[in-house]
Design an enzyme around this catalytic site. Structure first.
Site, short mmCIF file in Angstrom:
data_model
loop_
_atom_site.label_atom_id
_atom_site.label_comp_id
_atom_site.label_asym_id
_atom_site.label_seq_id
_atom_site.Cartn_x
_atom_site.Cartn_y
_atom_site.Cartn_z
N SER A 64 0.84 -1.33 -0.02
CA SER A 64 0.09 -0.15 0.14
C SER A 64 0.96 1.27 0.22
O SER A 64 0.55 2.42 -0.17
CB SER A 64 -0.87 -0.06 1.02
N LYS A 86 1.18 4.25 7.64
CA LYS A 86 0.53 5.19 6.48
C LYS A 86 1.06 6.60 6.54
O LYS A 86 1.76 6.68 7.81
CB LYS A 86 -0.91 5.42 6.98
#
Length: 203
Positions: free
Chosen positions: A123, A162
Site C-alpha cells: 500500500s 501510513k
C-alpha cells in the site's frame, strides 16, 4: 601568510572529520564556510583543493555532499527488528524483538531510539516501500503532518504504516498506492509509535 593558510586548512580538515564522525555524512560547503569563518564558498573550495592534493579528501564535481574523507568508513551499530508492519490492512502487534540488523551511521543516527520493522503489503509502493522491505523507525509519539509513521490503532490493538493527516476529530491514514483509498480513524484511537527515518530495500 603560509602559516595562516596551513592553520585554516587544518581547521577545515578538523571540522570535516568531526562533522562526519558525528553525522555519518559530510558537511556542505556552506556549513564548512560558517564553521571555519571563511568569507565565500570559493575559499572553501581553495582549501578543499589543497586537502585533495594531499590525498586527505576526495570529491565529485557539482555534488554538494560528495566530499569524502580518504580511509574513513562509517561506524556500524545494531537495531532490533520488532516484527512486521502492514502496508495494507492493519496487523496485530508483535510481542517483542525477533532479531537485529546492522546499520551504518550514514544511514541513521545511533543516538536515536531506533527499531526496525519488515513491511508486509504494497500500500506504500508509491513511496518506494515494497513488500519485504525493512523500515528503520525512530520511536516517538508525534509525527508531522504528511509524515510516514507507524500507527497503533487502540480500538483494535493493531498497527499499520501510513502517512498521517490530522483532520479535526479524525486522522486520515493515507496509503501511497493508486488504487487504495485513505481511511479515517477517530483521533482518540490513534497512537503514533514512530516515524520512518530510513528504508532498506529488498532486491
Amino acid at each position: 601568510m603560509g602559516n595562516r593558510r596551513n592553520g585554516i586548512r587544518q581547521n577545515v580538515l578538523d571540522f570535516v572529520e568531526s562533522y562526519v564522525e558525528e553525522n555519518g555524512y559530510p558537511p556542505t560547503y556552506d556549513e564548512i564556510r560558517l564553521a571555519v569563518g571563511l568569507s565565500s564558498k570559493s575559499h572553501v573550495d581553495y582549501y578543499l583543493q589543497a586537502l585533495e592534493a594531499d590525498g586527505l579528501v576526495e570529491r565529485t564535481p557539482r555534488s554538494p555532499r560528495s566530499l569524502r574523507l580518504v580511509g574513513w568508513a562509517p561506524k556500524t551499530f545494531e537495531v532490533p527488528v520488532e516484527g512486521s508492519i502492514a502496508a495494507g490492512q492493519p496487523l496485530e502487534l508483535a510481542d517483542g524483538p525477533e532479531s537485529e540488523i546492522e546499520l551504518t551511521t550514514d544511514i541513521a543516527d545511533p543516538r536515536r531510539d531506533l527499531f526496525a520493522l519488515q513491511v508486509q503489503g504494497e500500500s506504500m509502493v508509491d513511496d518506494l516501500v515494497g513488500d519485504g522491505d525493512l523500515l528503520v523507525i525512530e520511536r516517538c509519539q508525534e509525527a508531522s503532518r504528511g509524515q510516514m509513521a507507524v500507527v497503533h490503532l487502540r480500538d483494535r490493538n493493531e498497527a499499520t504504516l501510513k502517512r498521517i493527516y490530522p483532520e479535526g476529530a479524525q486522522i486520515r491514514l493515507q496509503p501511497a498506492h493508486p488504487t487504495l483509498p485513505p481511511f479515517y480513524v477517530p483521533a482518540r484511537d490513534v497512537q503514533i509509535q514512530g516515524r520512518v527515518v530510513a528504508i532498506i530495500r529488498q532486491l
